[in-house]
Design an enzyme around this catalytic site. Sequence first.
Site, PDB file in Angstrom:
ATOM      1  N   GLU A  89      51.458  33.469  59.301  1.00 19.95           N
ATOM      2  CA  GLU A  89      51.016  32.154  59.776  1.00 19.95           C
ATOM      3  C   GLU A  89      52.247  31.287  60.043  1.00 19.95           C
ATOM      4  O   GLU A  89      52.136  30.069  60.167  1.00 19.95           O
ATOM      5  CB  GLU A  89      50.069  31.497  58.777  1.00 19.95           C
TER       6      GLU A  89
ATOM      7  N   SER B 113      41.384  23.571  48.231  1.00 19.16           N
ATOM      8  CA  SER B 113      41.823  24.949  48.483  1.00 19.16           C
ATOM      9  C   SER B 113      41.578  25.828  47.252  1.00 19.16           C
ATOM     10  O   SER B 113      41.230  27.005  47.392  1.00 19.16           O
ATOM     11  CB  SER B 113      43.299  24.999  48.915  1.00 19.16           C
TER      12      SER B 113
ATOM     13  N   ASN C 178      55.349  30.818  46.844  1.00 16.49           N
ATOM     14  CA  ASN C 178      54.263  31.272  47.701  1.00 16.49           C
ATOM     15  C   ASN C 178      54.858  31.987  48.915  1.00 16.49           C
ATOM     16  O   ASN C 178      55.783  31.477  49.553  1.00 16.49           O
ATOM     17  CB  ASN C 178      53.405  30.078  48.154  1.00 16.49           C
TER      18      ASN C 178
ATOM     19  N   HIS D  39      45.649  37.095  45.394  1.00 11.71           N
ATOM     20  CA  HIS D  39      46.554  36.244  46.169  1.00 11.71           C
ATOM     21  C   HIS D  39      47.070  35.138  45.238  1.00 11.71           C
ATOM     22  O   HIS D  39      46.291  34.510  44.512  1.00 11.71           O
ATOM     23  CB  HIS D  39      45.788  35.635  47.348  1.00 11.71           C
TER      24      HIS D  39
ATOM     25  N   CYS E  25      46.674  32.986  54.747  1.00  9.81           N
ATOM     26  CA  CYS E  25      47.264  33.989  53.854  1.00  9.81           C
ATOM     27  C   CYS E  25      46.501  35.313  53.849  1.00  9.81           C
ATOM     28  O   CYS E  25      46.850  36.233  53.112  1.00  9.81           O
ATOM     29  CB  CYS E  25      47.344  33.434  52.426  1.00  9.81           C
TER      30      CYS E  25
END
Length: 385
Positions: free
Chosen positions: A78, A200, A271, A232, A110
């Site tokens: 992304e 989120s 991340n 994740h 992601c």
Amino acid sequence: MIGISDLSLATGHHVLDLAQLAQANGTDPAKYRVGLGQDEMSVLAPDEDVVTLAASAALPLVQRHGTDRIRTLLVATESGVDQSKSVGVWVHRLLGLPSSVRTVELKQACYAGTAGLQAALGIVARDPRQQVLVVAADVARYDVDTAAEPTQGAGAVAMLVEADPALLAIDPVSGVHTADVDDFWRPNDHASAVVDGRLSVSAYLDALTGAWDDYRAQGGHGIEEFARFCYHQPFTRMATKAHRKLAQHTGAALDEALLEPTTRYNRRLGNSYTASLWAALASLLDDPTDLTGERIGLFSYGSGAVGELVTGVVRDGYRDHLRAEDNLRVLDERKPVDLATYRALHAAAGARGSEDHDVPVATSAPFRFAGVRNLARRYEGVAGA
Ligand code: COA
């Protein structure tokens, strides 16, 4: 039987110790270390981007396996650097892949690395002679002085997908979930992501239970058949939240201590968006505990939002194919930066846009971004790297 035969990690040239960020903004360092489960974050040198990360992760795979059987290169990101040309086409040239390869970029926050894996499984199912190179690569970037600033980072994981895989055989059934949620996105004119952090987290957990329910409805295995779960990890503490949610949802007693080996790389990378789940898998497999024959659940989440639960069984002899030392080395060899340097790099990243410019050599990675000429980005190998 089709799955993953090789996993290789790459990251940025620099690292920021999050204790420095905590000190600068008056936060208790334990909030980052314990509350978010993050110790460090990777920071890119000016001549690194998602292309150089992806190519650097994939190079060891090409060196070990050759290129003869690779007919597809899928790069999931992304953090794309062009609205039209795929990151993969530059990676293809940097790796010296033959022209008889199809190359494309995939995007869904992601999640896209998992879409790449699924596409690769389908291609190999149709022609088991072929190998597919899947690279998940991202640069996580938020505005400074926001709650999300300590959850930045960067990384890439390259996977070789083939029949009779050396590491992990992927089960045929998976569970999927899509819902239109504005929890995180990056408008075309923004260099940093826009995020509603709390939304989120809840959208992630909704996608997890949705994907689990779909997995079971499709005939997937019972919770008691799983030895480990990888999640994740936008910040590694998120894996604990997910594991608790799955325990509550299924009524199973799931051991949170078993998550720790899945978090070691991401605690240090920060991340890495679509690479994060695969870094968690590499971290788990690289751990000395023998997982031969064990079933692993892999939960992928991409804001916006798509979730998928993929499952697989660890192959006999997998330990002979790991890269534990190399994967640790890319983390250990990063050059520390202080807060002022990190902030300067953050401010300068991409600031020159598509105007003509040269970028001096900084990275010690095998590939670098050399600048822009006539609106076109230029990449080159680094001599001696
Ligand atoms: N010692 C230990 N833990 C501490 C602490 C301290 N001194 N101070 C706070 N904490 C804990 C909090 O209790 C909280 O734990 P909990 O989540 O188990 O309740 C955790 O640290 C985070 O604190 P919080 O105040 O909720 O953080 P925040 O509002 O600063 O932001 C995010 C956290 C994740 C929302 C933010 O970093 C973000 O938006 N990140 C980007 C989006 C993202 O990663 N989303 C994930 C799903 S994709």
